[in-house]
Structure formats: C-alpha cells, structure tokens
Design a protein around this motif. Structure first.
Motif, PDB file in Angstrom:
ATOM      1  N   LEU A 212       0.833  -1.210   0.000  1.00  0.00           N
ATOM      2  CA  LEU A 212       0.000   0.000   0.000  1.00  0.00           C
ATOM      3  C   LEU A 212       0.867   1.260   0.000  1.00  0.00           C
ATOM      4  O   LEU A 212       0.570   2.235  -0.691  1.00  0.00           O
ATOM      5  CB  LEU A 212      -0.923   0.030   1.224  1.00  0.00           C
ATOM      6  N   ALA A 213       1.913   1.232   0.817  1.00  0.00           N
ATOM      7  CA  ALA A 213       2.812   2.383   0.908  1.00  0.00           C
ATOM      8  C   ALA A 213       3.446   2.669  -0.448  1.00  0.00           C
ATOM      9  O   ALA A 213       3.476   3.822  -0.918  1.00  0.00           O
ATOM     10  CB  ALA A 213       3.884   2.131   1.964  1.00  0.00           C
ATOM     11  N   ALA A 214       3.933   1.613  -1.109  1.00  0.00           N
ATOM     12  CA  ALA A 214       4.573   1.783  -2.414  1.00  0.00           C
ATOM     13  C   ALA A 214       3.556   2.233  -3.464  1.00  0.00           C
ATOM     14  O   ALA A 214       3.828   3.105  -4.298  1.00  0.00           O
ATOM     15  CB  ALA A 214       5.228   0.470  -2.847  1.00  0.00           C
ATOM     16  N   GLY A 215       2.360   1.679  -3.413  1.00  0.00           N
ATOM     17  CA  GLY A 215       1.323   1.985  -4.411  1.00  0.00           C
ATOM     18  C   GLY A 215       0.748   3.384  -4.274  1.00  0.00           C
ATOM     19  O   GLY A 215       0.283   3.958  -5.260  1.00  0.00           O
ATOM     20  N   SER A 216       0.770   3.935  -3.058  1.00  0.00           N
ATOM     21  CA  SER A 216       0.154   5.257  -2.836  1.00  0.00           C
ATOM     22  C   SER A 216       1.181   6.370  -2.698  1.00  0.00           C
ATOM     23  O   SER A 216       0.815   7.535  -2.521  1.00  0.00           O
ATOM     24  CB  SER A 216      -0.712   5.216  -1.572  1.00  0.00           C
ATOM     25  N   GLY A 217       2.464   6.009  -2.738  1.00  0.00           N
ATOM     26  CA  GLY A 217       3.508   7.027  -2.618  1.00  0.00           C
ATOM     27  C   GLY A 217       3.679   7.542  -1.200  1.00  0.00           C
ATOM     28  O   GLY A 217       4.086   8.686  -0.992  1.00  0.00           O
ATOM     29  N   ASN A 218       3.346   6.723  -0.206  1.00  0.00           N
ATOM     30  CA  ASN A 218       3.505   7.088   1.198  1.00  0.00           C
ATOM     31  C   ASN A 218       4.470   6.126   1.882  1.00  0.00           C
ATOM     32  O   ASN A 218       4.834   5.095   1.318  1.00  0.00           O
ATOM     33  CB  ASN A 218       2.151   7.045   1.915  1.00  0.00           C
ATOM     34  N   SER A 219       4.848   6.467   3.100  1.00  0.00           N
ATOM     35  CA  SER A 219       5.711   5.563   3.862  1.00  0.00           C
ATOM     36  C   SER A 219       4.862   4.540   4.610  1.00  0.00           C
ATOM     37  O   SER A 219       3.655   4.739   4.810  1.00  0.00           O
ATOM     38  CB  SER A 219       6.548   6.365   4.869  1.00  0.00           C
ATOM     39  N   VAL A 220       5.499   3.465   5.044  1.00  0.00           N
ATOM     40  CA  VAL A 220       4.797   2.434   5.831  1.00  0.00           C
ATOM     41  C   VAL A 220       4.292   3.041   7.147  1.00  0.00           C
ATOM     42  O   VAL A 220       3.210   2.708   7.628  1.00  0.00           O
ATOM     43  CB  VAL A 220       5.737   1.238   6.107  1.00  0.00           C
ATOM     44  N   VAL A 221       5.065   3.962   7.706  1.00  0.00           N
ATOM     45  CA  VAL A 221       4.657   4.636   8.957  1.00  0.00           C
ATOM     46  C   VAL A 221       3.333   5.370   8.759  1.00  0.00           C
ATOM     47  O   VAL A 221       2.429   5.302   9.602  1.00  0.00           O
ATOM     48  CB  VAL A 221       5.750   5.629   9.431  1.00  0.00           C
TER      49      VAL A 221
END
Length: 474
Positions: free
Chosen positions: A402-411
């Motif tokens: 999800l983080a990679a797909g949305s351009g956000n960090s895992v945090v």
C-alpha cells in the motif's frame, strides 16, 4: 475565523479564576476589567460594553454558587447567559405572509454582500422549506449585480426577473411582483442597490420600493469586517426604513466580530442570518446561544451536527448507523465519511465547534491540510476490494505494498489504519448509546464545557431514537 481574538482574551480572563476556591469582589473586578478591554478591542460598541460589564458584575458579586459548579464556573455561566442576552436570546425567523408571496427586501451598502446573500437565502429556503422563489434584480446602477444574480439563478435553478439597467428600480419591482403572482411564486427576494455611503437618493429609492412592495421582511446586510461602522450603518438604515432584521456577512474573515455583538443591542433588531463562507450553502440561521458558546470557546455541537445532517441523505445515514452497530464499518465507509467532513468546511473551524477544543494549546496554529485527506484516499484506493471490506487482511507485507502503491511511507499507512480502527471503535460504542467513551473527558472536559458538550451529544442520540420510533409507527 471571527471572534478568535475575543475568545482568547475572554478565556484568558476567566481562566485566572479557575484555580480559586472562592471568588472575591476584587477578583470579579479584575476579571471585569479584562473582559471590558477584550470587548473594546473586538470593536464592540462602548455603551454595549458598559451595560454588559455592569450586568455581569451585579450578578457575579455575592452570587450563590450552584452545588455542582465552582465559583469560577458559575461566573462563566453568568457571562454566557449575559452574552446570549446581548446577542438577542431567541432565534427570530423570517416573517411569513398570510397569503403568497412572502416578500423579502435586501438593503445595505455597496460591497456588503447583498446579491450573494440573496442567492444563499433562495437556496436555503428552496432546500429547507420547499419554497418556489423568484429573485428580482433591482440594482440598476451596477450592471455586474444583475449578471451576478442571473448566474446565481442558473446555478440554483431559481428564476430571476430583470429589465436591464435603463428602467427605474421601482418599475422593475412592480413588474417582478406581477410575474411572481402570475407564476404562483410563494417567495420573492428583492436585491436592491447600495452606495459607498448613505445618501438621500438611495434612501428615497428604497422607501419607494418599500411602499410599493410592502415587504414582510427588510433585511439589512452588513459586512462584519467594517467593525464599528457596521453599527452606525445599521442605526441609519433602521431610522429610515424600520428594518425587521440584520444579516451579518463575512464572519469567516479576519474580523473581530464586534458588529455582531453590538447591532442587536444598539438597534433592537434581531440578527436573523450569518454568512460564514463563499459557497451558496455557507449560510446559517443566527442562534444567539450557540454564538455565545462559540465566543466563549465552549464549542457549538448542535451546529456541527446540523452541518453533518445537511450532507447526508436519510438512507445513507441509516446504512451507516447499522454498520456502526454491527461493527462492520469498513474503509469504503471511512473514505466516504472523510469526504463528507471535507464538504462541511475547513476542518480547523469544525474542530473548534467541539466543546473544549478551542482551548487546546496550539490549535490555532494547526491548519488541517485537505491534501492529507487525498493521501488517505490514495492509500485506500491502493487496496484490493477485499482489503477495503475486511481491514484485518492488512498484514505487514500488504501494508508495504500500500505504501509503495500510494507514494507514502509504511509509517503513514500504519498511522492511517490506526486512525481507522480508533474511529471504528468509537462509532460502535456510540451506536450502542455508550457515551462513556475513552477520551471523552479529554475531548469535552469535566466542567461546564464538558457538560454542554455531552448534553449536545445526548440530545443528538435522543433525536435519532425519536426519528426511528416515528418510522416504526408509520
């Protein structure tokens, strides 16, 4: 937002008493001095300030303290009651004609927002009272006003009557009223001309229109940002036209709000509506008690609830209530709720309507970024349909995806999921009528503000139960 500096000063003045077990006459005197300065800085009329401070002082010195309140809280209660009285105590609705059409005439200086308010009022009454309005373009001196009213009419699907700029405003109003009666319009809104200042030409024209139309309401539209001058304008228009009510616009601007506090006391005429934004939906009925609560930093849960209800249709509300009860609230619902909240207005203003929240340190410096909502939506849209409907599937490897797909960090993904889980838990508890939710006291407080907040929430729960009972009977 209006009143922010006044709210801060009043809260500061009253907070000094909160640690005292007993309040002396000298303590009250010191607080009254602070309140007087706060009101004068907010551009409140001097005579209004003097009368207000005297009423509060007379009641606060030697007052019998209620068993459930500390002396400081009792004085807060007195200030709240007197502020409400200064603002008008009761809600005053529009005057309705015994037979159609009801005629409302808008007056005021140029730039106060008459034309925009005419559109907002048409929209409000069409939506909430199923009115069939006709707007009359009576400002022939400013061609842009006619065009603006026509554009508003197209947006709202409300007819606009005009005869251009070469015809007398009195003739335009006369012909417009004839059309309204022929078409069975039950509401006529007359937009009149303004000037940069009050003059005989303007007043004579308005008097002629008043004599011809015999309006049920003459609403004076004043700009809150003009401060003390708005009170002088209100006095002049009232003397000449005997207005029936006042509309205060631009209360969302960088204004000290003194006009709203002064107009009722000086003119004796009620504030009926306030404009709180640029959208056609940014119009509120003026509730003196709710405005007093906002000014004192006590929040305004009832207006917040009403704002929420405006954006919900009944079917969706019932579906959401059922999901909350069954604890089946999922990410699709989460995103829908975020979008609904965004439609209600700036989040920082909504937060301040929650009792006690305006006093949270640093809240004034917090600007809730709409882009944060978009980031959350990007995370949810990166989920599979199964993940949205069953959040428990989101294990660490899926969260990294999800983080990679949305351009956000895992945090950030973890934070969003935690917020979702907390919201889901709170909604489930509220749906069962459990108002003793963890964090409730931190949100509302335990004093007067807390009680006001919890009372508002309980009232909302009772209203919902009554609605359900009525439906079952049907």
């Amino acid at each position: 937002m209006a009143f922010e500096s006044l709210t801060e000063r009043l809260q500061s003045a009253m907070s000094k008493l909160r640690r005292k077990g007993k309040v002396s006459a000298s303590d009250v005197k010191e607080m009254m001095r602070e309140i007087r300065l706060a009101l004068l800085e907010a551009d409140v009329n001097f005579k209004v300030v003097k009368d207000f401070v005297k009423r509060v002082s007379d009641r606060a010195v030697g007052v019998e303290v209620l068993e459930s309140l500390t002396p400081a809280q009792q004085i807060v209660k007195i200030v709240n009651e007197e502020l409400t009285a200064t603002l008008g105590s009761d809600v005053v609705a529009l005057n309705k004609a015994p037979k159609i059409p009801t005629i409302v005439m808008m007056v005021g200086l140029q730039g106060a927002g008459k034309t925009t308010f005419t559109g907002k009022l048409a929209n409000y009454l069409k939506k909430n009272e199923q009115a069939r309005p006709l707007m009359i373009a009576g400002d022939v001196y400013r061609p842009a006003a006619i065009d603006q009213l026509k554009v508003l009419g197209q947006q709202l699907d409300v007819p606009v009557f005009d005869m251009g700029t070469e015809v007398s405003p009195v003739t335009i109003v006369e012909k417009g009223l004839e059309q309204a009666r022929a078409n069975k319009n039950d509401l006529v809104l007359i937009d009149t001309a303004g000037r940069l200042h009050i003059d005989d030409l303007l007043m004579n024209e308005l008097k002629e229109i008043k004599e011809l139309a015999n309006p049920n309401d003459i609403l004076l539209v004043v700009d809150a940002m003009t401060g003390q001058d708005a009170v002088n304008v209100a006095e002049s228009f009232n003397e000449q036209l005997d207005i029936t009510g006042v509309v205060v616009t631009k209360l969302d601007g960088d204004t000290r709000g003194g006009a709203a506090l002064s107009i009722r006391a000086v003119t004796g005429k009620p504030i009926k509506f306030v404009g709180s934004g640029e959208k056609l939906t940014d119009l509120e009925i003026f509730y003196p008690d709710r405005m007093a609560s906002r000014i004192l930093g006590m929040g305004d849960m009832l207006t917040l609830i009403e704002k929420a209800q405006q954006d919900y249709d009944e079917k969706k509300a019932e579906e959401l209530a059922q999901k909350m009860k069954e604890n089946s609230f999922d990410f699709n619902d989460f995103i829908e709720q975020l979008e609904q909240v965004m439609n209600m207005g700036p989040l920082e203003d909504l937060v301040k309507m929650i009792p006690g929240m305006s006093g949270v340190p640093g809240l004034d410096n917090v600007k809730m970024d709409p882009k944060d909502i978009e980031r959350k939506k990007a995370m949810v849209f990166s989920m599979t349909p199964a993940e949205r409907e069953n959040p428990e599937l989101l294990n660490p490897s899926r969260r990294r995806r999800l983080a990679a797909g949305s351009g956000n960090s895992v945090v950030e993904v973890n934070r969003m999921i935690k917020q979702f889980n907390e919201a889901k838990k709170m909604m489930h508890q509220m749906s069962k009528g459990n108002m003793n939710i963890p964090g409730m006291d931190q949100m509302f407080g335990t004093g007067v503000k807390g009680k006001l907040g919890k009372m508002a929430m309980n009232r909302m729960m009772k209203q919902n139960k009554k609605k359900k009972k009525k439906k079952k009977k049907k």
